[in-house]
Write a protein that holds these residues in place. Structure first.
Motif, PDB file in Angstrom:
ATOM      1  N   LYS B   6      30.841 -32.193 104.471  1.00 50.32           N
ATOM      2  CA  LYS B   6      30.572 -32.998 105.671  1.00 50.32           C
ATOM      3  C   LYS B   6      29.063 -32.992 105.957  1.00 50.32           C
ATOM      4  O   LYS B   6      28.459 -34.023 106.226  1.00 50.32           O
ATOM      5  CB  LYS B   6      31.346 -32.400 106.852  1.00 50.32           C
ATOM      6  CG  LYS B   6      31.634 -33.398 107.943  1.00 50.32           C
ATOM      7  CD  LYS B   6      32.522 -32.761 108.989  1.00 50.32           C
ATOM      8  CE  LYS B   6      32.374 -33.509 110.280  1.00 50.32           C
ATOM      9  NZ  LYS B   6      33.039 -32.845 111.381  1.00 50.32           N
ATOM     10  N   ALA B   7      28.495 -31.783 105.859  1.00 55.29           N
ATOM     11  CA  ALA B   7      27.053 -31.663 106.128  1.00 55.29           C
ATOM     12  C   ALA B   7      26.257 -32.455 105.082  1.00 55.29           C
ATOM     13  O   ALA B   7      25.289 -33.158 105.415  1.00 55.29           O
ATOM     14  CB  ALA B   7      26.649 -30.192 106.102  1.00 55.29           C
ATOM     15  N   LEU B   8      26.691 -32.363 103.815  1.00 52.25           N
ATOM     16  CA  LEU B   8      25.981 -33.093 102.761  1.00 52.25           C
ATOM     17  C   LEU B   8      26.136 -34.607 102.939  1.00 52.25           C
ATOM     18  O   LEU B   8      25.188 -35.365 102.717  1.00 52.25           O
ATOM     19  CB  LEU B   8      26.496 -32.672 101.378  1.00 52.25           C
ATOM     20  CG  LEU B   8      26.014 -31.283 100.925  1.00 52.25           C
ATOM     21  CD1 LEU B   8      26.847 -30.769  99.771  1.00 52.25           C
ATOM     22  CD2 LEU B   8      24.535 -31.329 100.529  1.00 52.25           C
ATOM     23  N   CYS B   9      27.319 -35.028 103.359  1.00 55.51           N
ATOM     24  CA  CYS B   9      27.520 -36.470 103.604  1.00 55.51           C
ATOM     25  C   CYS B   9      26.616 -36.941 104.743  1.00 55.51           C
ATOM     26  O   CYS B   9      26.106 -38.061 104.704  1.00 55.51           O
ATOM     27  CB  CYS B   9      28.983 -36.765 103.914  1.00 55.51           C
ATOM     28  SG  CYS B   9      30.005 -36.775 102.427  1.00 55.51           S
ATOM     29  N   ASN B  10      26.428 -36.094 105.736  1.00 58.40           N
ATOM     30  CA  ASN B  10      25.514 -36.469 106.827  1.00 58.40           C
ATOM     31  C   ASN B  10      24.105 -36.696 106.284  1.00 58.40           C
ATOM     32  O   ASN B  10      23.429 -37.653 106.658  1.00 58.40           O
ATOM     33  CB  ASN B  10      25.471 -35.374 107.903  1.00 58.40           C
ATOM     34  CG  ASN B  10      26.689 -35.440 108.791  1.00 58.40           C
ATOM     35  OD1 ASN B  10      27.345 -36.487 108.881  1.00 58.40           O
ATOM     36  ND2 ASN B  10      27.024 -34.343 109.428  1.00 58.40           N
ATOM     37  N   ILE B  11      23.674 -35.806 105.388  1.00 59.52           N
ATOM     38  CA  ILE B  11      22.343 -35.959 104.788  1.00 59.52           C
ATOM     39  C   ILE B  11      22.309 -37.246 103.961  1.00 59.52           C
ATOM     40  O   ILE B  11      21.354 -38.036 104.046  1.00 59.52           O
ATOM     41  CB  ILE B  11      21.995 -34.737 103.893  1.00 59.52           C
ATOM     42  CG1 ILE B  11      21.917 -33.474 104.756  1.00 59.52           C
ATOM     43  CG2 ILE B  11      20.679 -34.955 103.150  1.00 59.52           C
ATOM     44  CD1 ILE B  11      21.814 -32.187 103.963  1.00 59.52           C
TER      45      ILE B  11
END
Lengths: 829, 109
Positions: B6-11
């Motif tokens: 999720k965090a990587l998708c945000n980036i």
């Protein structure tokens, strides 16, 4: 077999869900394709295809004749919906049964699927309730039990909190995406019941998103640009800002979510106004402004609660709590306004989107089945052999065709094809004797599909797994016969080595971008150069033992500025199916690009090239031989002599061939040359490791000697111990890089001790005076420092002296080991 | 892993929006190389980012969540990508960890 009802279903106006009570826990099933717990209650028809859920909702506004939502509001009425494309009439019951059948598809557990609890709004009358039951039966359930939504939510609450409620009243406040309901719920002698309810079918989260657009974004847009009829151009399908409207709906929803835990939400987008000016819009929506936009809607929900309270003649104190469900109850204003107004507990302990289905599952788990039914007897399996599948297992196209032939009756059956990654769903389609389907594929991957056949009540009666590989192998794609490698510098061994780019048997065409670093500084206008050499052959051998298939050299004269050691070079290597090699080099620092294409037919081995290479081999061997004899390593020296002899033989044979002879002879000799290169590498690797280990022992001894000095500290001793503690292990492993690192560490300990000793500093300075800056590229700066050091030495200014030595040392470190390679090296690492 | 994705998708989404914003200008074309390098770094984390701009759209495409603008819902093309689609590759399988968020527009034939 379970004796209680099998599943609980929330058949919602906008979203539905299915769950099961298993051993004290409720499992909410996820859509196997989208992995969401909820399914939009929308059904669409396109040609013969039935689409349910998210994809149907996408089409809702555009194909209103064929897409149906909110039909729950019409349950129990004689209204029916005409499918525009086919003219078929569908009742709300039939549409609801399609939703229920789709929910059955979510179930991944074993066992019976014959009984179900379906929730209904508290406002549903008998006719509406019976209509819901009928939808359940049409979906294939044998037993359907209804449960009011606020009771379901209350059950979920009671089970979650382990409450033992014996009596009392509370409100269930349900504010969803498009509807609002509130119910006065009571428990009396252990019986949960709804005393009263109110609602508004046109009040929910979507209205809040629209309020953000209409009352906040549009006025701001008008301030920042020139727009005529902005609202119309945004909202009408033919409007020039219609596309922007959908983006704003998304941005408004994101901002609304952001404001649940942040005081400010940012809204950012670009738009071109009527005058053609490009506007970069950046807006900050504060929580206060947002709350002012939705204040009236929230007040309306409060008015409806007040109406219930007044009608039932109860006071706020009579209420135990207000239980919040529905996604829009995340909004802090909802919570604070209710608390302000009624001064009682506002309970937010439930997940507002699944509370109803969880409650339904709890109820199902305690409600005994009315009649016993046989397990899964409704599911009849179709024979595998009666279905023939034809498709290509390996394809290069973006999609492929599937052909299915059925040899048994298909009347009343439907099929559905899904891709395992969740990226494709054909929707439900009528099964026939022969069907064809276009399957979209993920590039360069194995694509796993599942072909399902479902009976009239959505029971799966046939499954076929289909695997198709895209792009990897094909009769059209030729495999690469050898590795393709790049020559790079090895700082450790002071030689070059091969790094693989493409591996043997990779399928052509191939393309790869790799980033390397410059291993030495190349000054603008100098004769130094970066050489990018691409070889074909064995990764484990030295470059000379392989076939050079492409080369780009960039000298200092081609550079716009100095290329500093460590800066990036981006290399793009491409090989076409016809084996043309294209090499591109981009220097990040100078922002320059160089490229060249080499055709495989251009590969030329000439007599002079072979002679030059063999001479180069002998030069290197000569240096190595001297060193080995000096070190009394006679065994290795003998091997070098033997290789040198073979080179001489090869050179003689080469001499015997005419310069311009067109034959395979040069190629045969080239292969032999490469074999000799491999033998040479073996000798070089062994002797370099031996030399490195010797260096290590030498520096270890020097450091031990330095540690006796009074200037050595406890820290120096501790560091030394740490360096040598695993000596046996790292020397046995023979990793040159590790051993070099250990040597460097010892060297830095020695340097530190030396710098603390004035006498040694004098010695060091004398050494620099002797060298006169010869070892430096920045010679003039080095000579200035040396002069300064000389002056300090004369005046016995040791502090100044140490400082100058340090500066000279830093200068050397910055310049790096530019003279590292006795041979030129590639300039890449 | 899900939280990390999720965090990587945000980036990735921020990166996508930055790329979309900057690449509209001719002056910024030289940045495309940097963007490709960032994408390559994502690939090293087994995350494959795909921007479906210009591709055909239909209701069978579950790798995109679409809003359909314009008058027609036939012959849909993806005309704007708000979030790209992201696959996570592991043990030879592709897992769709983020559906693309797109605007599709129809063109009547």
């Amino acid at each position: 077999m379970s004796t209680t009802i099998d599943y609980g279903i929330d058949l919602g106006t906008t979203n539905s869900a299915i769950a099961r009570y298993v051993k004290g826990e409720v499992i909410v099933f996820k859509n196997p394709i989208s992995l969401k717990e909820t399914l939009p209650s929308v059904v669409a028809f396109k040609n013969e295809r039935t689409i349910v859920g998210d994809k149907a909702r996408e089409m809702l506004k555009k194909s209103s004749n064929n897409v149906f939502g909110l039909f729950k509001r019409k349950m129990g009425t004689s209204d029916s919906y005409m499918v525009g494309d086919t003219g078929n009439m569908l009742s709300p019951i039939q549409l609801s049964s399609i939703i229920l059948k789709e929910l059955k598809n979510f179930i991944h557990s074993e066992g019976s699927t014959e009984s179900v609890v379906i929730t209904i709004p508290s406002a549903f009358d008998t006719v509406q309730s019976n209509a819901t039951k009928k939808a359940g039966y049409e979906a294939g359930f044998k037993e359907v039990v209804l449960l009011q939504e606020p009771i379901a939510a209350s059950l979920a609450y009671a089970n979650k909190s382990n409450l033992n409620i014996t009596d009392g009243k509370w409100l269930v406040y349900d504010l969803g995406g498009g509807t609002f309901d509130v119910a006065l719920t009571a428990i009396d002698d252990g019986e949960l019941k709804i005393l009263d309810h109110e609602g508004d079918n046109y009040l929910g989260g979507t209205d809040f998103d629209k309020a953000i657009i209409e009352q906040f974004i549009i006025p701001k847009l008008k301030e920042k640009g020139t727009f005529a009829n902005l609202e119309t151009e945004l909202k009408t399908a033919s409007g020039k800002y219609n596309r922007l409207f959908y983006k704003l709906m998304f941005l408004a929803e994101e901002a609304k979510k952001e404001l649940t835990n942040s005081p400010i939400a940012e809204i950012e987008f670009e738009v071109t106004d009527d005058k053609g000016d490009d506007l970069d819009i950046y807006l900050e929506l504060s929580k206060e402004v947002f709350e002012s936009l939705i204040q009236a809607s929230i007040d309306k929900t409060i008015q409806l609660i007040d109406a219930i309270i007044e009608r039932n003649q109860i006071s706020n104190e009579d209420l135990k709590c207000i239980l919040l469900i529905g996604g829009s109850t995340y909004i802090p204003l909802v919570r604070s306004r209710l608390h302000e107004k009624y001064g009682i507990e506002i309970n937010t302990s439930l997940d507002p989107t699944t509370a109803v289905v969880i409650g339904a599952a709890y109820y199902a788990g305690i409600k005994p089945k009315a009649k016993k039914t046989a397990t899964s007897s409704a599911t009849t399996s179709l024979k595998k052999g009666n279905f023939k599948f034809a498709y290509e297992r390996v394809v290069r196209e973006a999609s492929t065709m599937l052909l299915v032939m059925a040899q048994e009756e298909t009347e009343g059956l439907q099929y559905r094809i899904t891709r395992s990654d969740g990226g494709f769903d054909s929707g439900l389609l009528p099964m026939s004797k022969q069907i064809t389907a276009d399957l979209p594929l993920i590039p360069n991957a194995h694509n796993a599909f599942q072909f399902n056949i479902l009976d009239s009540v959505a029971n799966r009666v046939f499954v076929e797994e289909i695997g198709i590989t895209q792009g990897k192998f094909s009769i059209d794609g030729q495999p690469l016969p050898n590795n393709i490698c790049l020559e790079v510098d090895s700082i450790e061994s002071e030689t070059t080595f091969l790094e693989p780019v493409f591996k043997k048997n990779d399928i052509l065409p191939l393309r790869k971008v790799i980033t390397k670093q410059v291993s030495k500084t190349i000054y603008k206008d100098s004769n130094e150069e970066i050489v990018i050499k691409v070889f074909e052959g064995d990764i484990d051998s030295i470059p000379a033992a392989n076939k050079l298939i492409g080369m780009i050299s960039v000298s200092g004269s081609s550079l716009d500025r100095d290329l500093i050691k460590g800066s990036d070079i981006e290399l793009t290597l491409e090989i076409t199916e016809s084996r043309d090699l294209k090499v591109g080099a981009y220097f990040t620092l100078t922002d320059q690009e160089f490229e060249n294409t080499f055709s495989s037919s251009e590969s030329s081995i000439t007599k002079s090239v072979l002679q030059t290479e063999l001479n180069s081999f002998q030069t290197n061997l000569g240096v190595k031989l001297q060193q080995l004899e000096k070190d009394a390593k006679y065994e290795e020296a003998a091997r070098v002599v033997a290789i040198d002899k073979e080179i001489n033989e090869l050179k003689s044979e080469l001499e015997g061939i005419a310069d311009d002879q067109i034959s395979d002879d040069f190629y045969v000799l080239d292969v032999r040359k490469r074999e000799l290169g491999k033998k040479m590498q073996a000798v070089f690797n062994t002797s370099f490791l031996t030399k490195t280990i010797e260096d290590y022992y030498e520096w270890k001894e020097t450091t031990e000697f330095r540690l006796i000095d009074k200037e050595a500290t406890e820290q120096d001793n501790a560091e030394f111990k740490k360096v040598v503690e695993d000596e046996v292990k790292f020397l046995q492993e023979g990793n040159i890089t590790t051993i070099k690192m250990k040597i460097n560490h010892l060297l830095s300990i020695c340097r530190r001790i030396a710098q603390r000793t004035p006498m040694t500093s004098e010695d060091v300075m004398m050494h620099y005076l002797y060298l006169k800056g010869q070892k430096y590229m920045a010679r003039s700066k080095a000579n200035d420092l040396i002069a300064k050091g000389d002056h300090a030495l004369e005046n016995k200014n040791y502090i100044e002296l140490v400082s100058v030595i340090k500066e000279l040392s830093i200068l050397k470190d910055k310049e790096g080991n530019s003279d590292l390679f006795k041979n030129k090296g590639t300039g890449l690492k | 892993m899900q939280e990390q994705h999720k965090a990587l998708c945000n980036i990735i989404n921020q990166f996508h929006s930055l790329e979309a914003k900057l690449m509209t200008s001719e002056e910024n074309q030289s940045l495309s190389r940097r963007f490709q390098r960032i994408k390559k770094s994502f690939e090293e984390l087994n995350l494959f980012v795909h921007n479906p701009i210009g591709e055909d759209y239909s209701e069978t495409r579950l790798d995109c969540e679409a809003s359909i603008s314009g008058e027609s819902s036939e012959n849909l093309k993806i005309i704007e990508v708000i979030k790209p689609l992201v696959y996570f590759k592991h043990e030879g399988d592709n897992e769709l960890i983020q559906r693309a968020l797109v605007i599709a527009e129809g063109r009547a034939e």
